[in-house]
Design an enzyme around this catalytic site. Structure first.
Site, PDB file in Angstrom:
ATOM      1  N   SER A  21      40.742  36.400  49.758  1.00  0.00           N
ATOM      2  CA  SER A  21      41.009  37.167  48.524  1.00  0.00           C
ATOM      3  C   SER A  21      39.894  36.843  47.541  1.00  0.00           C
ATOM      4  O   SER A  21      39.192  35.836  47.706  1.00  0.00           O
ATOM      5  CB  SER A  21      42.355  36.704  47.935  1.00  0.00           C
ATOM      6  N   TYR A  47      48.583  30.241  45.467  1.00  0.00           N
ATOM      7  CA  TYR A  47      47.832  31.324  46.119  1.00  0.00           C
ATOM      8  C   TYR A  47      46.329  31.033  46.064  1.00  0.00           C
ATOM      9  O   TYR A  47      45.625  31.125  47.071  1.00  0.00           O
ATOM     10  CB  TYR A  47      48.166  32.644  45.421  1.00  0.00           C
TER      11      TYR A  47
HETATM   12  P1  NAD Z   1      52.056  42.921  52.308  1.00  0.00           P
HETATM   13  O1  NAD Z   1      53.207  42.263  51.621  1.00  0.00           O
HETATM   14  O2  NAD Z   1      51.948  44.407  52.333  1.00  0.00           O
HETATM   15  O3  NAD Z   1      51.954  42.432  53.817  1.00  0.00           O
HETATM   16  C1  NAD Z   1      52.146  41.092  54.178  1.00  0.00           C
HETATM   17  C2  NAD Z   1      52.408  41.024  55.648  1.00  0.00           C
HETATM   18  O4  NAD Z   1      52.638  39.659  56.002  1.00  0.00           O
HETATM   19  C3  NAD Z   1      53.671  41.806  56.072  1.00  0.00           C
HETATM   20  O5  NAD Z   1      53.462  42.361  57.353  1.00  0.00           O
HETATM   21  C4  NAD Z   1      54.719  40.705  56.124  1.00  0.00           C
HETATM   22  O6  NAD Z   1      55.821  41.019  56.983  1.00  0.00           O
HETATM   23  C5  NAD Z   1      53.886  39.568  56.665  1.00  0.00           C
HETATM   24  N1  NAD Z   1      54.474  38.249  56.442  1.00  0.00           N
HETATM   25  C6  NAD Z   1      54.894  37.695  55.284  1.00  0.00           C
HETATM   26  N2  NAD Z   1      55.393  36.478  55.511  1.00  0.00           N
HETATM   27  C7  NAD Z   1      55.284  36.268  56.842  1.00  0.00           C
HETATM   28  C8  NAD Z   1      55.636  35.181  57.702  1.00  0.00           C
HETATM   29  N3  NAD Z   1      56.225  34.078  57.230  1.00  0.00           N
HETATM   30  N4  NAD Z   1      55.397  35.310  59.020  1.00  0.00           N
HETATM   31  C9  NAD Z   1      54.834  36.444  59.514  1.00  0.00           C
HETATM   32  N5  NAD Z   1      54.478  37.484  58.764  1.00  0.00           N
HETATM   33  C10 NAD Z   1      54.702  37.393  57.433  1.00  0.00           C
HETATM   34  O7  NAD Z   1      50.774  42.261  51.644  1.00  0.00           O
HETATM   35  P2  NAD Z   1      49.223  42.637  51.694  1.00  0.00           P
HETATM   36  O8  NAD Z   1      48.819  42.915  50.315  1.00  0.00           O
HETATM   37  O9  NAD Z   1      48.916  43.598  52.765  1.00  0.00           O
HETATM   38  O10 NAD Z   1      48.630  41.202  52.057  1.00  0.00           O
HETATM   39  C11 NAD Z   1      47.990  40.909  53.272  1.00  0.00           C
HETATM   40  C12 NAD Z   1      46.987  39.798  53.038  1.00  0.00           C
HETATM   41  O11 NAD Z   1      45.991  40.249  52.145  1.00  0.00           O
HETATM   42  C13 NAD Z   1      47.593  38.548  52.420  1.00  0.00           C
HETATM   43  O12 NAD Z   1      47.004  37.397  53.015  1.00  0.00           O
HETATM   44  C14 NAD Z   1      47.180  38.660  50.975  1.00  0.00           C
HETATM   45  O13 NAD Z   1      47.100  37.409  50.354  1.00  0.00           O
HETATM   46  C15 NAD Z   1      45.828  39.306  51.112  1.00  0.00           C
HETATM   47  N6  NAD Z   1      45.342  39.964  49.914  1.00  0.00           N
HETATM   48  C16 NAD Z   1      46.021  40.988  49.334  1.00  0.00           C
HETATM   49  C17 NAD Z   1      45.512  41.591  48.202  1.00  0.00           C
HETATM   50  C18 NAD Z   1      46.197  42.729  47.520  1.00  0.00           C
HETATM   51  O14 NAD Z   1      45.747  43.117  46.431  1.00  0.00           O
HETATM   52  N7  NAD Z   1      47.208  43.327  48.077  1.00  0.00           N
HETATM   53  C19 NAD Z   1      44.315  41.137  47.652  1.00  0.00           C
HETATM   54  C20 NAD Z   1      43.648  40.099  48.265  1.00  0.00           C
HETATM   55  C21 NAD Z   1      44.165  39.513  49.393  1.00  0.00           C
END
Ligand code: NAD
Length: 256
Positions: free
Chosen positions: A138, A151
């Site tokens: 991130s 985080y």
């Molecule tokens: P999201 O909530 O849409 O997806 C998260 C995924 O992780 C889902 O499939 C969920 O079921 C799964 N998950 C959560 N806990 C879990 C566990 N204990 N075991 C297995 N699976 C689990 O979120 P997202 O925004 O797509 O995030 C995905 C990644 O991207 C994360 O690592 C997040 O930190 C990172 N990220 C997101 C953003 C953003 O703006 N959305 C920005 C930077 C980084």
């Protein structure tokens, strides 16, 4: 480009993970999905791309479930060639109010799971002298924001793990790199939009603008599709010597 290869994407039932899984599938890779919630929808979406798809519901906070998932992937498709460590969660609170249980869960799911999946994927990748490990970090792997201690700590850890994984395998065909998205409008971020809307008495659209204005000069969300294309690049031959980078796709967030 990726026909005959297998990609395991953690946390791929939603958001960025699903976007990356679809981009890799479009290049011909078979996919192992993981994550909670609706499974049949994502499985069907991948299957329409003409590749094989399997699912394992390992809880990424549990080492023995990650071990079972990696064994399942190898038993199903022979080997994991591309590992995308993407599963992640967020919690927003000041350090003195931060629930200890949330701290532990964030470090386990966002950081420690990547260590486990990586250590279990590496032997087969090294034996094949080809592998790609892509860690979804991130902008918070590069800079901090208030009220996101666990985080930010976990994502800085992921960037560190990425560098060490890249270095330990630098003379092999196995590369490891991190992707550092800014705001992406997934369920994880919609929760933060909702919280801002409630706290400031704003509409959904107004709250999104406030969120972007705080951090992202482009005033645009990055999309899972754009992040998927970056993952495809890391998997391409042009990515053979791209090692240990933390590549931001953040509308200028970290350029400030
Ligand atoms: P999201 O909530 O849409 O997806 C998260 C995924 O992780 C889902 O499939 C969920 O079921 C799964 N998950 C959560 N806990 C879990 C566990 N204990 N075991 C297995 N699976 C689990 O979120 P997202 O925004 O797509 O995030 C995905 C990644 O991207 C994360 O690592 C997040 O930190 C990172 N990220 C997101 C953003 C953003 O703006 N959305 C920005 C930077 C980084």
């Amino acid at each position: 480009m990726l026909q005959g290869k297998t990609a395991l994407v953690t946390g791929s039932t939603s958001g960025i993970g699903l976007g990356i899984a679809k981009s890799l599938a479009k290049q011909g890779a078979n996919i192992v999905l993981n994550g909670f919630g609706d499974v049949e929808g994502p499985k069907a979406e991948i299957a329409t791309l003409g590749v094989k798809v399997a699912y394992h519901g390992a809880d990424m906070s549990k080492a023995h479930e990650i071990e079972a998932m990696m064994k399942f992937a190898a038993d199903t498709f022979g080997r994991v060639d591309i590992l995308v460590n993407n599963a992640g969660i967020q919690h927003v609170a000041k350090i003195e109010d931060f629930p200890v249980e949330r701290w532990d869960a964030i470090i386990a799911i966002n950081l420690t799971s990547a260590f486990h999946a990586t250590r279990l994927a590496l032997p087969a990748m090294k034996a094949a002298n080809w592998g790609r490990i892509i860690n979804v970090a991130s902008t918070h792997g590069l800079v901090g924001s208030a009220e996101k201690s666990a985080y930010v700590a976990s994502k800085h850890g992921v960037v560190g793990l990425t560098k060490v994984t890249a270095l330990e395998n630098a003379t092999t065909g196995v590369t490891c790199n991190a992707i550092c998205p800014g705001w992406v409008l997934t369920p994880l971020v919609q929760k933060q939009v909702d919280a801002k809307a409630a706290a400031m008495g704003l509409s959904n659209e107004e709250a999104k603008k406030v969120l972007l204005l705080e951090k992202e000069p482009s005033m645009q969300f990055t999309t899972p599709e754009e992040l998927g294309e970056l993952a495809v690049f890391f998997c391409s031959a042009a990515g053979n010597n791209v090692r240990g980078v933390a590549w931001n796709m953040d509308g200028g967030w970290t350029a400030q």
